[in-house]
Design a protein around this motif. Structure first.
Motif, PDB file in Angstrom:
ATOM      1  N   LEU A 141       0.808  -1.213   0.000  1.00 37.47           N
ATOM      2  CA  LEU A 141       0.000   0.000   0.000  1.00 37.47           C
ATOM      3  C   LEU A 141       0.846   1.270   0.000  1.00 37.47           C
ATOM      4  N   LYS A 190       1.354   3.391  -3.528  1.00 34.24           N
ATOM      5  CA  LYS A 190       0.224   4.048  -4.189  1.00 34.24           C
ATOM      6  C   LYS A 190      -0.733   4.736  -3.214  1.00 34.24           C
ATOM      7  N   TYR A 236      -9.880   3.868  -1.626  1.00 33.26           N
ATOM      8  CA  TYR A 236      -8.774   3.396  -2.442  1.00 33.26           C
ATOM      9  C   TYR A 236      -8.927   1.919  -2.792  1.00 33.26           C
ATOM     10  N   LEU A 237      -9.269   1.092  -1.804  1.00 32.90           N
ATOM     11  CA  LEU A 237      -9.418  -0.344  -2.051  1.00 32.90           C
ATOM     12  C   LEU A 237     -10.556  -0.625  -3.019  1.00 32.90           C
ATOM     13  N   GLN A 241      -9.291   0.169  -6.485  1.00 35.32           N
ATOM     14  CA  GLN A 241      -8.379  -0.865  -6.954  1.00 35.32           C
ATOM     15  C   GLN A 241      -9.147  -2.106  -7.395  1.00 35.32           C
ATOM     16  N   SER A 256     -10.917  -1.472 -10.712  1.00 34.49           N
ATOM     17  CA  SER A 256     -10.004  -1.440 -11.861  1.00 34.49           C
ATOM     18  C   SER A 256      -9.556  -2.833 -12.274  1.00 34.49           C
ATOM     19  N   LYS A 257      -9.559  -3.761 -11.316  1.00 36.04           N
ATOM     20  CA  LYS A 257      -9.141  -5.136 -11.611  1.00 36.04           C
ATOM     21  C   LYS A 257     -10.328  -6.058 -11.878  1.00 36.04           C
TER      22      LYS A 257
END
Length: 326
Positions: free
Chosen positions: A113, A116, A298-299, A302, A305-306
């Motif tokens: 972490l 980023k 943030y998580l 992420q 995006s994946k």
């Protein structure tokens, strides 16, 4: 009298089912029934009419139900105010994490972490899976990180909790390598000479996963349980000393596999689990800490995006004031 008894009682009043409330409260039905009986002993009167189905409250029980909602909401508000006085604690994100993930996944994850998301202050509370979930449901942590498998889902209400998928973990059999670099113990073993087996203690989450692996095996597996403990790190230490083979998370043995201190004890007996992070949905009464909120955003980004965004399965539980109070 314990506040958890009131929380149990409110759940029972809303679900009208001992078995359903026991699931939601993450306890066995006998244990849940004992806690309701303890509350009745404290009150000095019957609170539940056990002659009817579905379960319903006695007049005294209805009175206590109404009072319980007020008391629990008052306690929640008081705790929020008290926590507001501890400004230093607001800088820390509190994680409830099962022991194995605390040793394996968590340190590397926090390191990942930094680049980023940036540095963060964290407080780790290492527990067994059951107690880690309770830590979340009782409001005593910001985030829960745990394994997930469809065969052992958590009974968390999607109206109250949300989740993000962090990654995957493989559970597989390992043992010490001999001088030639081959496994000292090779599955499936023989009926006349079962393999020494290092197992998880009864009730351990990973133990239930291993039971499922063995149950689903297409060939008989011959094991002789010679040692057990709750923690994967304890099993790994015994495996490194050559005491037998154990099913271990891959993240716990990466270094030992690279150095050939441990090797696979057999193929075709692996299970893939998810690693998830959970939190209680913020609301006007229970706002998330700023740093915990930033990390969650943030998580989520992420995971999106994946393509890892996964929603909690909505459970058929009653909504209403009790959900807010518990």
């Amino acid at each position: 009298m314990e506040t958890k008894w009131l929380e149990d009682f409110v759940s029972l009043a809303e679900t009208r089912s001992f078995s359903r409330s026991a699931q939601l409260r993450h306890v066995t039905q006998p244990a849940f029934s004992r806690r309701i009986q303890a509350l009745e002993a404290w009150a000095g009167t019957d609170l539940v009419d056990r002659s009817s189905y579905p379960t319903r409250l006695t007049p005294a029980g209805q009175t206590l139900y109404n009072q319980s909602l007020e008391m629990l909401q008052g306690l929640q508000s008081t705790r929020a105010m008290l926590r507001g006085h501890t400004s230093a604690g607001q800088d820390f994100i509190e994680f409830a994490v099962p022991h194995t993930l605390a040793f394996t996944f968590f340190p590397a994850w926090v390191s990942s972490l930094r680049d980023k998301f940036g540095p963060m202050k964290s407080r780790l509370i290492a527990l067994n899976v059951h107690d880690a979930v309770l830590r979340l449901t009782e409001g005593n942590c910001d985030l829960l990180i745990s394994y997930h498998h469809d065969s052992q889902p958590f009974q968390l209400n999607a109206d109250r909790y949300e989740m993000v998928l962090l990654g995957q973990e493989v559970l597989a059999p390992f043992c010490r390598a001999n001088a030639a670099g081959e496994p000292e113990f090779r599955l499936p073993g023989h009926a006349g000479q079962p393999l020494p087996y290092l197992g998880y203690a009864p009730g351990a989450y990973l133990g239930r996963m291993v039971e499922l692996i063995l149950k689903q095996s297409s060939i008989p597996i011959h094991l002789d349980r010679v040692y057990e403990t709750d923690m994967a790190e304890g099993l790994k230490a015994m495996a490194l000393e050559g005491h037998g083979m154990a099913f271990l998370p891959l993240s716990a043995v990466r270094k030992e596999l690279r150095s050939r201190k441990l090797v696979s004890a057999g193929t075709g007996l692996e299970m893939t689990m998810e690693v998830r992070v959970y939190r209680e949905r913020p609301n006007a009464r229970n706002a998330a800490k700023r740093h915990a909120q930033d990390l969650w955003v943030y998580l989520q980004a992420q995971a999106d995006s994946k393509g890892n965004a996964v929603g909690l399965r909505v459970l058929p539980t009653p909504a209403g004031k009790a959900q807010a109070a518990r």
